[in-house]
Design a protein around this motif. Structure first.
Motif, short mmCIF file in Angstrom:
data_model
loop_
_atom_site.label_atom_id
_atom_site.label_comp_id
_atom_site.label_asym_id
_atom_site.label_seq_id
_atom_site.Cartn_x
_atom_site.Cartn_y
_atom_site.Cartn_z
N TRP A 1 -4.46 -7.49 -2.22
CA TRP A 1 -3.35 -7.17 -3.11
C TRP A 1 -2.54 -8.42 -3.42
O TRP A 1 -2.14 -8.66 -4.56
N ARG B 1 -0.37 -1.71 -0.78
CA ARG B 1 -0.85 -0.75 0.22
C ARG B 1 0.16 -0.57 1.36
O ARG B 1 0.39 0.54 1.83
N ARG C 1 -2.23 -10.71 -7.19
CA ARG C 1 -0.95 -11.05 -7.80
C ARG C 1 -0.70 -12.55 -7.81
O ARG C 1 0.41 -13.01 -8.07
N ASP D 1 -0.77 0.11 -7.15
CA ASP D 1 -1.09 -1.29 -7.41
C ASP D 1 0.17 -2.12 -7.62
O ASP D 1 0.14 -3.34 -7.45
N ASP D 2 1.26 -1.49 -7.98
CA ASP D 2 2.51 -2.21 -8.17
C ASP D 2 3.24 -2.45 -6.85
O ASP D 2 3.78 -3.52 -6.61
N GLU E 1 -9.38 -3.48 2.49
CA GLU E 1 -9.01 -4.79 1.98
C GLU E 1 -8.70 -5.80 3.09
O GLU E 1 -8.67 -7.01 2.84
#
Length: 241
Positions: A219, A94, A223, A90-91, A153
């Motif tokens: 993603w 993908r 953010r 998650d940081d 996603e």
């Protein structure tokens, strides 16, 4: 669009770009399956004096533990890779996950092939082979986490489930290719090196393809990078506003 980053007014999507966001991540699954199929053939070659092309064929032939280790090192690497990427995916996102997988696949496949060089003694050859197996396995762990997440996603909602499911079919396709290339090179002295080395070509295509894909829209949205998320979504669905 579960993130609210944009809305596709016409519900349409670009077929070619949709194919791209599916096929390149799915190659990560193909490489996983390829290793499973090819290794079953490679082991039989490593035990044979003529087919192995190494100084350490007899060590492999006389040690069931070593043969099991050659097989399981890839699986252990995949397990470790899955644990590592679960904590950081998650940081880094993908796309970066898949790029890391590509690097590990390329390095692992090349080291596996290089380990069979006739100049290596038993310790050096087997150590390099196991190192290559471990790195390739790490790549499998990264890819098996990143590929379905990226496809899920980025894919249009109407075919999202289909594309994620088809990614699993690429694993089976990879197994088939592994058996095929293993069979082609089974009578070639040191042919197992070609079988493993070919994976680096698929891995390079995988890496380059992922490099040119956008970051996952979800993603980016999570953010707070909403404009980038919309732009990413337009790669597949140009009508999103």
């Amino acid at each position: 669009d579960p993130t609210g980053a944009g809305k596709n007014k016409k519900g349409s999507y670009d077929l070619f770009h949709t194919f791209l966001i599916f096929v390149f991540p799915a190659l990560g699954g193909l490489l996983f399956g390829y290793d499973i199929g090819s290794t079953s053939v490679v082991l039989t070659q490593l035990e044979d004096e003529d087919a192995s092309g190494t100084k350490w064929y007899d060590t492999v032939a006389d040690s069931p533990i070593l043969r099991g280790l050659i097989t399981s090192t890839g699986v252990i690497g995949a397990m470790v890779g899955s644990i590592i990427i679960f904590t950081i995916a998650d940081d880094i996102g993908r796309k970066r996950t898949l790029l890391c997988a590509g690097i590990l696949y390329i390095a692992g496949a090349l080291i596996e092939a290089f380990s069979g060089a006739p100049s290596f003694n038993t310790v050096a050859g087997i150590s390099l082979l196991l190192l290559g197996r471990a790195l390739y396995g790490l790549g499998c762990g990264f890819a098996m986490h990143g590929a379905p997440a990226y496809i899920g996603e980025m894919a249009p909602p109407s075919i999202r489930g289909l594309l994620v499911s088809l990614k699993e079919a690429f694993i089976v396709l990879g197994m088939t290719l592994g058996y095929i290339f293993g069979y082609i090179f089974q009578e070639t002295p040191g042919g197992w090196r070609y079988t493993y080395g070919l994976a680096s070509i698929f891995a390079f295509i995988f890496f380059v393809g992922i490099w040119f894909l956008p970051y996952s829209s979800r993603w980016l949205a999570l953010r707070g990078r909403m404009e980038e998320a919309k732009e990413s979504m337009r790669f597949v669905s140009p009508n999103i506003t």
